[in-house]
Write an enzyme that holds these catalytic residues in place. Sequence first.
Site, PDB file in Angstrom:
ATOM      1  N   GLY A  28     110.338 -47.477  33.930  1.00 11.80           N
ATOM      2  CA  GLY A  28     110.551 -46.200  33.272  1.00 11.80           C
ATOM      3  C   GLY A  28     111.103 -46.347  31.866  1.00 11.80           C
ATOM      4  O   GLY A  28     111.041 -47.416  31.270  1.00 11.80           O
ATOM      5  N   LEU A  30     109.758 -45.017  29.307  1.00 10.03           N
ATOM      6  CA  LEU A  30     108.492 -45.493  28.752  1.00 10.03           C
ATOM      7  C   LEU A  30     108.466 -45.378  27.230  1.00 10.03           C
ATOM      8  O   LEU A  30     108.977 -44.423  26.648  1.00 10.03           O
ATOM      9  CB  LEU A  30     107.328 -44.705  29.350  1.00 10.03           C
ATOM     10  CG  LEU A  30     107.200 -44.759  30.880  1.00 10.03           C
ATOM     11  CD1 LEU A  30     106.006 -43.931  31.335  1.00 10.03           C
ATOM     12  CD2 LEU A  30     107.078 -46.191  31.377  1.00 10.03           C
ATOM     13  N   HIS A  31     107.870 -46.386  26.592  1.00  8.85           N
ATOM     14  CA  HIS A  31     107.734 -46.417  25.137  1.00  8.85           C
ATOM     15  C   HIS A  31     106.316 -46.865  24.784  1.00  8.85           C
ATOM     16  O   HIS A  31     105.455 -47.018  25.662  1.00  8.85           O
ATOM     17  CB  HIS A  31     108.795 -47.329  24.507  1.00  8.85           C
ATOM     18  CG  HIS A  31     108.878 -48.695  25.116  1.00  8.85           C
ATOM     19  ND1 HIS A  31     107.849 -49.611  25.072  1.00  8.85           N
ATOM     20  CD2 HIS A  31     109.884 -49.314  25.804  1.00  8.85           C
ATOM     21  CE1 HIS A  31     108.207 -50.722  25.674  1.00  8.85           C
ATOM     22  NE2 HIS A  31     109.435 -50.571  26.141  1.00  8.85           N
ATOM     23  N   HIS A  34     104.695 -49.684  26.778  1.00  2.52           N
ATOM     24  CA  HIS A  34     104.114 -49.287  28.065  1.00  2.52           C
ATOM     25  C   HIS A  34     102.781 -48.562  27.861  1.00  2.52           C
ATOM     26  O   HIS A  34     101.825 -48.774  28.608  1.00  2.52           O
ATOM     27  CB  HIS A  34     105.076 -48.361  28.821  1.00  2.52           C
ATOM     28  CG  HIS A  34     106.381 -48.988  29.185  1.00  2.52           C
ATOM     29  ND1 HIS A  34     107.574 -48.611  28.620  1.00  2.52           N
ATOM     30  CD2 HIS A  34     106.681 -49.982  30.060  1.00  2.52           C
ATOM     31  CE1 HIS A  34     108.552 -49.327  29.131  1.00  2.52           C
ATOM     32  NE2 HIS A  34     108.040 -50.170  30.008  1.00  2.52           N
ATOM     33  N   VAL A 173     104.267 -55.409  21.670  1.00  2.37           N
ATOM     34  CA  VAL A 173     104.220 -54.290  20.723  1.00  2.37           C
ATOM     35  C   VAL A 173     105.560 -54.225  19.997  1.00  2.37           C
ATOM     36  O   VAL A 173     106.622 -54.305  20.626  1.00  2.37           O
ATOM     37  CB  VAL A 173     103.929 -52.958  21.442  1.00  2.37           C
ATOM     38  CG1 VAL A 173     103.932 -51.797  20.451  1.00  2.37           C
ATOM     39  CG2 VAL A 173     102.589 -53.033  22.168  1.00  2.37           C
TER      40      VAL A 173
END
EC number: 6.3.2.1
Length: 273
Positions: A28, A30-31, A34, A173
Amino acid sequence: MQIVHTPRELKEARIALKGSVGFVPTMGALHQGHLSLIEKSKEHNDYTIVSVFVNPTQFLPGEDFEKYPRRYEADKKICELAGVDILFMPQPDTIYSEDEVLVKAPHQKGYVLEGHFRPGHFDGVLQVVNKLFHIVLPTRAYFGKKDAQQLYLIQKMVQDFFMDIEIVPCEIVRDNDGLALSSRNVYLSDAERKKALLISKSLKRAAKMVQSGILDIQEIQKEMQNILQDLKVEYIAFVDRDFRPLQKIQIGKTIILVAAYVGSTRLIDNIWL
């Protein structure tokens, strides 16, 4: 998007999916990192399943399990907008039982580097990923290269247990300033964030040295240590793709890994050469 909360509900939903299934397991908060995994899954598969589960067994005593960022409503919205088909959001008591049969990390590769500083961490990771794989039955599963040792161990588990699942490694990323995306970045103050950039700076410097023909690990490590001297460094490591220590840089086969504390926040990063 269908949201399910128990293994039974997920299994019932999974049966209805006719075609390839991509799986993105997360904790979780989330960025964009993800989201890049979700996008890959949607590109490769007919359906995409995401799990959001802060797994208690991979946290050591005194670590940040209680304060680990939980943003369930935001995560639901992110997954819905990303076109996820099924979102799995279980509670620990639906995943774990008392006196369980355990999956253990291999002693040689699971208790070095991250496993040395966080002993038992990979036992918890492999235990939950093994369970999730058996519930989801994915065609492919997507993991970021930032957690390189985790990625290797999951690939090894899939191989050793003869699982018919393709593990898809995905590129790290980064924010525009070079900091590798992590849910734990929210812990950093503005000043700490600037300090954290030294980690990616040290890795970029190592890559430039290799590109210029310097393959001596001691020379590269010394340069990285100079850059990282204001951080509490746990390790700088040079390994091959199978996490064997290297004596010399091998182009196309080397991973350089860093783990360091910035204030009270522990960060990891790496570069694949």
